[in-house]
Design a protein around this motif. Structure first.
Motif, PDB file in Angstrom:
ATOM      1  N   LEU A  29       0.846  -1.206   0.000  1.00  0.00           N
ATOM      2  CA  LEU A  29       0.000   0.000   0.000  1.00  0.00           C
ATOM      3  C   LEU A  29       0.882   1.258   0.000  1.00  0.00           C
ATOM      4  O   LEU A  29       0.658   2.206  -0.752  1.00  0.00           O
ATOM      5  CB  LEU A  29      -0.897  -0.011   1.243  1.00  0.00           C
ATOM      6  CG  LEU A  29      -1.761   1.226   1.487  1.00  0.00           C
ATOM      7  CD1 LEU A  29      -2.832   1.354   0.409  1.00  0.00           C
ATOM      8  CD2 LEU A  29      -2.395   1.180   2.866  1.00  0.00           C
ATOM      9  N   ASN A  35       2.690   7.593  -6.115  1.00  0.00           N
ATOM     10  CA  ASN A  35       2.264   8.616  -7.071  1.00  0.00           C
ATOM     11  C   ASN A  35       0.913   9.218  -6.722  1.00  0.00           C
ATOM     12  O   ASN A  35       0.200   9.717  -7.585  1.00  0.00           O
ATOM     13  CB  ASN A  35       2.218   8.022  -8.475  1.00  0.00           C
ATOM     14  CG  ASN A  35       3.594   7.631  -8.934  1.00  0.00           C
ATOM     15  OD1 ASN A  35       4.570   8.361  -8.712  1.00  0.00           O
ATOM     16  ND2 ASN A  35       3.702   6.448  -9.545  1.00  0.00           N
ATOM     17  N   ALA A  36       0.573   9.135  -5.455  1.00  0.00           N
ATOM     18  CA  ALA A  36      -0.748   9.607  -5.054  1.00  0.00           C
ATOM     19  C   ALA A  36      -0.681  10.905  -4.262  1.00  0.00           C
ATOM     20  O   ALA A  36      -1.548  11.194  -3.447  1.00  0.00           O
ATOM     21  CB  ALA A  36      -1.459   8.522  -4.240  1.00  0.00           C
ATOM     22  N   ASP A  37       0.358  11.658  -4.534  1.00  0.00           N
ATOM     23  CA  ASP A  37       0.429  12.963  -3.856  1.00  0.00           C
ATOM     24  C   ASP A  37      -0.404  13.958  -4.645  1.00  0.00           C
ATOM     25  O   ASP A  37      -0.129  14.242  -5.815  1.00  0.00           O
ATOM     26  CB  ASP A  37       1.889  13.432  -3.793  1.00  0.00           C
ATOM     27  CG  ASP A  37       2.020  14.753  -3.068  1.00  0.00           C
ATOM     28  OD1 ASP A  37       0.988  15.269  -2.571  1.00  0.00           O
ATOM     29  OD2 ASP A  37       3.159  15.268  -2.989  1.00  0.00           O
ATOM     30  N   ILE A  38      -1.424  14.474  -3.998  1.00  0.00           N
ATOM     31  CA  ILE A  38      -2.342  15.390  -4.690  1.00  0.00           C
ATOM     32  C   ILE A  38      -1.614  16.648  -5.146  1.00  0.00           C
ATOM     33  O   ILE A  38      -2.022  17.310  -6.107  1.00  0.00           O
ATOM     34  CB  ILE A  38      -3.535  15.735  -3.774  1.00  0.00           C
ATOM     35  CG1 ILE A  38      -4.620  16.459  -4.583  1.00  0.00           C
ATOM     36  CG2 ILE A  38      -3.109  16.563  -2.571  1.00  0.00           C
ATOM     37  CD1 ILE A  38      -5.928  16.589  -3.870  1.00  0.00           C
TER      38      ILE A  38
ATOM     39  N   LEU B 114      -8.744  17.197  -9.248  1.00  0.00           N
ATOM     40  CA  LEU B 114      -8.294  15.907  -9.748  1.00  0.00           C
ATOM     41  C   LEU B 114      -8.280  15.866 -11.266  1.00  0.00           C
ATOM     42  O   LEU B 114      -7.379  15.286 -11.874  1.00  0.00           O
ATOM     43  CB  LEU B 114      -9.189  14.788  -9.205  1.00  0.00           C
ATOM     44  CG  LEU B 114      -8.978  14.431  -7.740  1.00  0.00           C
ATOM     45  CD1 LEU B 114      -9.944  13.338  -7.321  1.00  0.00           C
ATOM     46  CD2 LEU B 114      -7.536  13.984  -7.498  1.00  0.00           C
ATOM     47  N   ASN B 124      -4.013   6.073  -9.381  1.00  0.00           N
ATOM     48  CA  ASN B 124      -3.435   7.199  -8.668  1.00  0.00           C
ATOM     49  C   ASN B 124      -4.530   8.163  -8.234  1.00  0.00           C
ATOM     50  O   ASN B 124      -4.542   8.635  -7.113  1.00  0.00           O
ATOM     51  CB  ASN B 124      -2.426   7.923  -9.542  1.00  0.00           C
ATOM     52  CG  ASN B 124      -1.078   7.231  -9.477  1.00  0.00           C
ATOM     53  OD1 ASN B 124      -0.730   6.692  -8.435  1.00  0.00           O
ATOM     54  ND2 ASN B 124      -0.376   7.230 -10.585  1.00  0.00           N
ATOM     55  N   MET B 127      -6.345   6.564  -5.410  1.00  0.00           N
ATOM     56  CA  MET B 127      -5.577   6.635  -4.159  1.00  0.00           C
ATOM     57  C   MET B 127      -5.578   8.054  -3.604  1.00  0.00           C
ATOM     58  O   MET B 127      -5.750   8.260  -2.406  1.00  0.00           O
ATOM     59  CB  MET B 127      -4.133   6.153  -4.398  1.00  0.00           C
ATOM     60  CG  MET B 127      -3.257   6.160  -3.164  1.00  0.00           C
ATOM     61  SD  MET B 127      -3.798   4.967  -1.930  1.00  0.00           S
ATOM     62  CE  MET B 127      -2.767   3.562  -2.343  1.00  0.00           C
ATOM     63  N   ILE B 128      -5.391   9.025  -4.500  1.00  0.00           N
ATOM     64  CA  ILE B 128      -5.427  10.421  -4.077  1.00  0.00           C
ATOM     65  C   ILE B 128      -6.759  10.740  -3.411  1.00  0.00           C
ATOM     66  O   ILE B 128      -6.827  11.350  -2.355  1.00  0.00           O
ATOM     67  CB  ILE B 128      -5.186  11.365  -5.285  1.00  0.00           C
ATOM     68  CG1 ILE B 128      -3.714  11.288  -5.718  1.00  0.00           C
ATOM     69  CG2 ILE B 128      -5.543  12.794  -4.936  1.00  0.00           C
ATOM     70  CD1 ILE B 128      -3.422  12.005  -7.025  1.00  0.00           C
ATOM     71  N   ILE B 131      -6.960   9.238   0.024  1.00  0.00           N
ATOM     72  CA  ILE B 131      -6.151  10.007   0.990  1.00  0.00           C
ATOM     73  C   ILE B 131      -6.871  11.306   1.361  1.00  0.00           C
ATOM     74  O   ILE B 131      -6.955  11.685   2.529  1.00  0.00           O
ATOM     75  CB  ILE B 131      -4.747  10.312   0.414  1.00  0.00           C
ATOM     76  CG1 ILE B 131      -3.954   9.015   0.259  1.00  0.00           C
ATOM     77  CG2 ILE B 131      -3.979  11.274   1.327  1.00  0.00           C
ATOM     78  CD1 ILE B 131      -2.636   9.168  -0.495  1.00  0.00           C
ATOM     79  N   GLU B 132      -7.431  11.944   0.347  1.00  0.00           N
ATOM     80  CA  GLU B 132      -8.142  13.199   0.603  1.00  0.00           C
ATOM     81  C   GLU B 132      -9.360  13.002   1.494  1.00  0.00           C
ATOM     82  O   GLU B 132      -9.789  13.907   2.190  1.00  0.00           O
ATOM     83  CB  GLU B 132      -8.576  13.847  -0.725  1.00  0.00           C
ATOM     84  CG  GLU B 132      -7.431  14.477  -1.495  1.00  0.00           C
ATOM     85  CD  GLU B 132      -6.797  15.639  -0.744  1.00  0.00           C
ATOM     86  OE1 GLU B 132      -7.499  16.629  -0.469  1.00  0.00           O
ATOM     87  OE2 GLU B 132      -5.589  15.552  -0.428  1.00  0.00           O
ATOM     88  N   LEU B 177      -7.063   3.205   4.552  1.00  0.00           N
ATOM     89  CA  LEU B 177      -6.659   3.177   3.143  1.00  0.00           C
ATOM     90  C   LEU B 177      -6.601   1.740   2.623  1.00  0.00           C
ATOM     91  O   LEU B 177      -7.026   1.455   1.492  1.00  0.00           O
ATOM     92  CB  LEU B 177      -5.297   3.844   2.961  1.00  0.00           C
ATOM     93  CG  LEU B 177      -5.272   5.365   3.069  1.00  0.00           C
ATOM     94  CD1 LEU B 177      -3.847   5.887   2.955  1.00  0.00           C
ATOM     95  CD2 LEU B 177      -6.153   6.005   1.990  1.00  0.00           C
TER      96      LEU B 177
END
Lengths: 308, 196
Positions: A29, A35-38, B114, B124, B127-128, B131-132, B177
């Protein structure tokens, strides 16, 4: 597996907090999050960076100039305030004239009055003396030659005040001696002797003396006194009238800055004596001992007095 | 962050800036500004606001330079300033939104944001999004850990909470997550057989 171990080496997430069988999932995970940094797309171009730095420099420069202006004004104000405050404090602080034992002192006041201070006396007065009043505070003994002025001249002791216009007079007030007596002898002119905090007062005429003490809170009726005796200290003399030896020795100690030790059984002896032109403590002590049948021994500036 | 070299560099800068060394300040500025901009953007979601927040933070750092504690990490300290300014910015622009609810407000801008992100792969974005959707503090902690590379000690300084709490936030965030991620992957497998 190899990949996971690699991830683990840079792993900051608390793997050990997870059950062992899920740790691999968590590692995966963590890797998948890469690559999931907004904010991934947020880039700062060189132009933006340069502009940002310029903005910050300008902001800092303006902050500092206002800060330093502010502090300059603050410091200036503080300095002025301090000067004024110091000035006021200086003006309010009394001038203190302290005469050491063994010396006398004559001071000239700003109103041209003259004050002769006996040994060990303390005179204090305001820096604003003669601005709207002429007050002095006395502990000890002094002879005043007061010039006329629009303001009355006032001598304040612990329990009395002497108010005059233009005149010559003697004030004697030794705290804790002779029942806190303030005694006043007038040479010339006219003075008013008043007990502090009361309306009890007497008017003195030349050649007369009056006094106030703890047991006589009102001024005693003025009586004529021999000026030579009342002002003996001005002529290097002593005039004691039915006075305890203990207080006489105190006076001699003050006048000549010596130390006098005596046997307690003589301290309540009294004597009436006039000693003129006394230049040393020993001269006075010798005369007193002869008159009272006492013996003295001298060692440097110390005397021991006792009855044989 | 990490290597001894960068730690030493920041320590030197802290000393020099404390002594009003403008050159050191300039060096620090150019080193950290792009990172801080990204960091601030995570809160403001607007580049201009992020620029503003970071610039004000740098001015602030200079103003209080004499109070810099050489024992404390300058970098954490800087992030701490930026974070607090960024949170203030959000509060001020969202009319008294409590910090815990910030997450909710962020979701509104999310779809728009996004769509701007040109990531080639779906997951991605997913996942973003996950996280948000995390609660504010958990999200902050995990972003600082994963994307800024801070350790728990540093995150605790930046967020002004205990390292223990930082750990809890990150553990809880990872659990959430993982659940969402597993579910998403399972569904994805179901719909697309070609994917391994």
């Amino acid at each position: 597996m190899k990949k996971n171990r690699e991830i683990s080496s840079t792993f900051r997430c608390p793997l050990e907090e997870f059950e062992e069988e899920t740790r691999e999932d968590i590692s995966q995970l963590w890797a998948d999050m890469e690559n999931a940094d907004i904010a991934h797309h947020v880039q700062c171009t060189d132009t933006e960076l340069a502009k940002a730095y310029k903005n910050v420099k300008v902001e800092i420069a303006s902050e500092e100039s206002t800060a330093s202006q502010f502090s300059f004004i603050t410091y200036a104000a503080a300095a002025v305030f301090l000067m004024v405050a110091t000035g006021i404090a200086y003006l309010l602080m009394p001038v203190k004239v302290q005469v050491p034992a063994g010396e006398t002192k004559t001071i000239q006041m700003s109103d041209n009055s003259t004050i002769h201070l006996n040994s060990g006396s303390v005179l204090s007065y305001s820096h604003l003396f003669n601005w709207w009043s002429r007050n002095v505070r006395l502990k000890g003994e002094a002879f005043f030659e007061i010039k006329s002025s629009e303001h009355p001249f006032r001598v304040v002791t612990g329990n009395a005040s002497v108010e005059v216009l233009g005149t010559k007079f003697n004030v004697r007030y030794w705290p804790n001696e002779k029942d806190n007596m303030t005694s006043v002898f007038l040479s010339e002119g006219k003075v008013l002797l008043q007990a502090t905090g009361t309306n009890n007062s007497v008017t003195l005429h030349p050649g007369k003396q009056s006094w106030i003490s703890n047991n006589h809170p009102s001024p005693v009726a003025p009586r004529p006194v021999d000026p030579t005796k009342a002002l003996a200290w001005q002529q290097d003399s002593f005039a004691f009238e039915n006075q305890h030896l203990s207080s006489i020795f105190k006076e001699i100690q003050r006048r000549f800055d010596v130390k006098i030790n005596y046997h307690p059984n003589i301290s309540n002896d009294k004597i009436t004596i006039y000693l003129s032109d006394i230049e040393t403590a020993e001269m006075a002590i010798k005369d007193i001992c002869r008159a009272k049948g006492l013996i003295y021994k001298k060692k440097n500036d110390s005397f021991l007095i006792y009855r044989n | 962050m990490g290597s001894k070299n960068t730690d030493q560099k920041f320590q030197d800068w802290a000393q020099q800036i404390r002594a009003s060394d403008e050159e050191a300040f300039s060096e620090l500025f150019h080193e950290v500004y792009p990172q801080l901009l990204k960091f601030a953007w995570r809160y403001t979601k607007k580049k201009s606001a992020a620029h503003d927040v970071v610039q004000k933070s740098m001015v602030k750092l200079w103003e209080i330079r004499t109070n810099i504690d050489p024992q404390q990490s300058l970098k954490s300290y800087l992030y701490q300033i930026v974070r607090s300014r960024a949170l203030n910015h959000i509060r001020d622009t969202n009319n008294h939104t409590p910090i815990e609810n910030i997450n909710h407000n962020r979701l509104k801008v999310e779809s728009k944001t996004l769509s701007k992100i040109a990531e080639p792969e779906d997951y991605n974005k997913k996942m973003i999004k996950f996280i948000e959707q995390l609660p504010g503090r958990q999200r902050e902690a995990i972003q600082l850990s994963r994307f800024e590379g801070f350790d728990h000690e540093e995150i605790s300084e930046i967020m002004d909470i205990s390292p223990r709490t930082v750990n809890n936030h990150i553990v809880t965030a990872l659990k959430t997550l993982r659940k969402k991620w597993d579910l998403y992957k399972k569904n994805k497998k179901g719909s697309r057989y070609e994917e391994e």
